[in-house]
Design an enzyme around this catalytic site. Structure first.
Site, PDB file in Angstrom:
ATOM      1  CE  LYS A  51      -3.821  -2.375   2.262  1.00 49.75           C
ATOM      2  NZ  LYS A  51      -4.534  -2.685   3.511  1.00 49.75           N
ATOM      3  CD  GLN A  95      -3.441  -4.070   6.729  1.00 47.37           C
ATOM      4  OE1 GLN A  95      -3.451  -3.018   6.111  1.00 47.37           O
ATOM      5  NE2 GLN A  95      -3.859  -5.191   6.201  1.00 47.37           N
ATOM      6  CG  ASP A 118      -9.534  -0.173   4.642  1.00 46.84           C
ATOM      7  OD1 ASP A 118      -9.215  -0.276   3.438  1.00 46.84           O
ATOM      8  OD2 ASP A 118      -8.879  -0.682   5.576  1.00 46.84           O
TER       9      ASP A 118
END
Ligand code: NAD
Length: 304
Positions: A51, A95, A118
């Protein structure tokens, strides 16, 4: 036809790079993403490194904020509030998975939905359900974009989703059943969404016969080889979301990555199929970049 997520993601990264260059040319700062990591999970570390690399490629500033695995839920919540209030950060992600003592739902709920790149907070999911401005979760967004770029319409099609997770199964079903309200490169608004969606899971009876009625099958189960050739109608589109490590003594790492689809036998039957790796994975990462730019621009998807 192979739906090449790697190549498509590369094209989108090129478009994002140009958009960000144009922003910088106006003298504005770069968009910034923060990635919160707790503890040491080798798979997560690889995902986060990818990422960060992808951000650098398009001109998004990325910052990794790592905490040790013993951080308390309360301290993590305090750190999240700081990120919510930090005007130099446009979006951030936590995460997953988190250590057992930290409740994922409590942490996700604490993220300001306008920075939730997200798209996993209850606010963004609920707002998506109602067609309010929202950030769409990354994997479903990437799947929709991949279908659009390969001009595979979903309107009126029967889509079977295998898996009902909060990060893939449920939101992708929602996205593809919705009344369309947006155009994407390769596809007009009238061809996106409007699918008839069936969601299957581990308690579904006779999965095979349900799959055989599908025009598009999206598999997100985490079970290697789950979708076999006899379950696929000739010409159907198969989207393989699964990422599974299987032992492979011939590989240097001792394992290789496979999806949930018996690719070798399904590919000749399917009209279009995503490979693993190189299918949905790169599209998920590029969706995160698109979401970050959207958060920077405060322009969220909404129904008109
Ligand atoms: P999950 O692991 O939380 O849950 C799996 C789902 O599949 C459950 O809803 C379960 O009911 C269903 N399921 C499992 N076995 C089944 C079976 N035999 N028949 C029918 N349904 C079955 O789901 P997840 O977090 O969405 O992850 C699924 C897979 O997708 C994993 O391999 C994960 O690594 C991968 N994944 C990939 C990406 C990507 O970017 N490519 C993103 C997220 C997840």
């Amino acid at each position: 036809m192979i739906l090449d997520g790697k190549k498509t993601a590369q094209e989108i990264r090129g478009e994002l790079r140009e958009q960000i260059q144009a922003i910088r040319a106006e003298g504005k700062r770069a968009p910034k993403l923060a990635i919160v990591m707790v503890g040491h999970n080798p798979a997560s570390e690889t995902y986060v490194a990818n990422k960060i690399k992808a951000c650098a490629e398009v001109g998004i500033e990325a910052e990794k904020i790592a905490y040790d695995e013993y951080i308390t839920e309360q301290t993590l919540l305090t750190e999240i509030q700081k990120l919510n209030n930090d005007s130099s950060i446009d979006g951030f992600i936590v995460q997953l998975p988190l250590p057992e003592h930290i409740r994922e739902s409590v942490i996700l709920s604490a993220i300001d939905y306008r920075k939730d790149v997200d798209g996993l907070t209850p606010m963004n999911v609920g707002r998506t359900v109602q067609g309010l401005p929202a950030i769409i979760s990354a994997t479903p967004r990437g799947i929709r974009e991949l279908l659009a770029r390969y001009s595979i319409p979903t309107a009126g099609k029967h889509v079977v989703v295998i898996g009902r997770s909060n990060i893939v199964g449920k939101p992708v079903a929602l996205l593809l059943m919705q009344r369309p309200y947006l155009s994407l490169p390769g596809m007009s608004a009238s061809s996106l969404g409007d699918a008839t969606v069936t969601v299957c899971h581990s308690k579904t009876r006779d999965l095979a016969s349900i799959c055989r009625t599908a025009d598009i099958i999206i598999v997100a189960a985490g079970s290697p080889g789950l979708l076999t050739a006899d379950m696929v109608k000739p010409g159907a589109t198969v989207i393989d979301v699964g990422i599974n490590r299987v032992a492979d003594p011939a590989s240097a790492k001792g394992y290789r990555l496979v999806g949930d689809v018996d690719y070798e036998h399904v590919a000749p039957v399917a009209g279009a199929i995503t490979p693993v790796p190189g299918g949905v994975g790169p599209m998920t990462i590029v969706s995160l970049l698109q979401n970050t730019l959207q958060a920077y621009n405060h322009s969220f998807e909404q129904k008109h």
